[in-house]
Design an enzyme around this catalytic site. Structure first.
Site, mmCIF file in Angstrom:
data_model
loop_
_atom_site.group_PDB
_atom_site.id
_atom_site.type_symbol
_atom_site.label_atom_id
_atom_site.label_comp_id
_atom_site.label_asym_id
_atom_site.label_seq_id
_atom_site.Cartn_x
_atom_site.Cartn_y
_atom_site.Cartn_z
ATOM 1 N N HIS A 1 12.139 70.456 143.519
ATOM 2 C CA HIS A 1 11.708 69.190 144.131
ATOM 3 C C HIS A 1 12.879 68.513 144.844
ATOM 4 C CE1 HIS A 1 7.522 68.053 143.159
ATOM 5 N NE2 HIS A 1 7.647 68.917 142.153
ATOM 6 N N GLU B 1 16.678 58.556 137.830
ATOM 7 C CA GLU B 1 15.895 59.109 136.731
ATOM 8 C C GLU B 1 15.606 57.998 135.735
ATOM 9 O OE1 GLU B 1 17.670 62.609 135.090
ATOM 10 O OE2 GLU B 1 17.971 63.496 137.077
ATOM 11 N N GLY C 1 -4.230 62.968 142.367
ATOM 12 C CA GLY C 1 -4.692 64.321 142.643
ATOM 13 C C GLY C 1 -4.492 65.179 141.414
ATOM 14 N N ALA D 1 -3.271 68.918 139.532
ATOM 15 C CA ALA D 1 -2.049 69.716 139.542
ATOM 16 C C ALA D 1 -2.022 70.569 140.804
ATOM 17 C CB ALA D 1 -1.997 70.597 138.297
ATOM 18 N N ARG D 2 -0.888 70.576 141.481
ATOM 19 C CA ARG D 2 -0.680 71.361 142.692
ATOM 20 C C ARG D 2 -1.665 71.033 143.810
ATOM 21 N NH1 ARG D 2 3.898 71.610 141.676
ATOM 22 N NH2 ARG D 2 4.886 73.274 140.531
ATOM 23 N N SER D 3 -2.102 69.771 143.851
ATOM 24 C CA SER D 3 -3.050 69.342 144.887
ATOM 25 C C SER D 3 -2.363 68.965 146.193
ATOM 26 C CB SER D 3 -3.845 68.138 144.387
ATOM 27 O OG SER D 3 -2.971 67.043 144.141
ATOM 28 N N SER E 1 2.306 65.020 145.608
ATOM 29 C CA SER E 1 3.720 64.647 145.749
ATOM 30 C C SER E 1 4.203 64.855 147.173
ATOM 31 C CB SER E 1 4.593 65.453 144.781
ATOM 32 O OG SER E 1 4.327 65.067 143.450
#
Length: 183
Positions: free
Chosen positions: A55, A67, A14, A16-18, A21
């Site tokens: 997040h 990480e 997707g 950005a900002r779709s 996540s």
């Protein structure tokens, strides 16, 4: 289980900002499995540190966070085991990390795609679709866009399922029941 790739592997694409996540996290939660979150981003500035903290807060305490900025194939080999779902967020930051570390992107992508076929648990990959806008005005940006497009194509082939998210709404791309598209 998918015979070709073992446990279900999913690529969530997707912009950005779709909502990609958030959708990927919901997939993992609905699985009922132990949730492992592999974060590829690093806090190089205060704004990124704030994003990471937001997040983490959004996910809550029932996720184990690992990480890893470079060795995704290695972390998948270590962390994917029955009873778990691993969410990798995101392949775009991973690609950026590989670029800045001057790694062989094609070789690292091949290692990652090979690892998908060996997964011992469900795995969800999140990646940005960056090729739907204007052609970037500089060589570095065009090179990155092209590398991201190739990475997305390769990982989409390796995964058993691909979902595109726009405005928070998922669209299943693979498996596609309409594969008989022809002239």
């Amino acid at each position: 289980m998918n015979e070709r790739t073992g446990p279900r592997s999913t690529l969530v694409l997707g912009g950005a900002r779709s909502g990609k996540s958030r959708f990927a996290e919901r997939l993992a939660v609905r699985s009922g499995l132990q949730k492992i979150y592999v974060a590829t981003g690093a806090a190089f500035d205060a704004e990124m540190a704030d994003r990471i903290a937001a997040h983490q807060h959004q996910r809550g305490d029932d996720w184990q966070t690992i990480e890893e900025q470079l060795d995704l194939a290695g972390v998948l080999a270590r962390e994917c085991s029955p009873g778990r779902v691993v969410l990798v967020d995101c392949l775009t930051l991973w690609l950026s990390n590989l670029t800045f570390a001057e790694k062989d992107i094609a070789a690292e992508t091949a290692k990652l795609c090979d690892a998908v076929s060996e997964l011992a648990s469900a795995c969800v990959f999140v990646s940005n679709e960056v090729g739907m806008g204007i052609v970037p005005d500089n060589r570095l940006s065009r090179s990155f866009r092209d590398a991201q497009g190739r990475l997305n194509q390769d990982i989409a082939q390796a995964c058993s399922q691909v979902v595109f998210v726009a405005a928070g709404l998922p669209v299943l791309l693979k498996p596609n029941p309409h594969m008989d598209i022809a002239l």
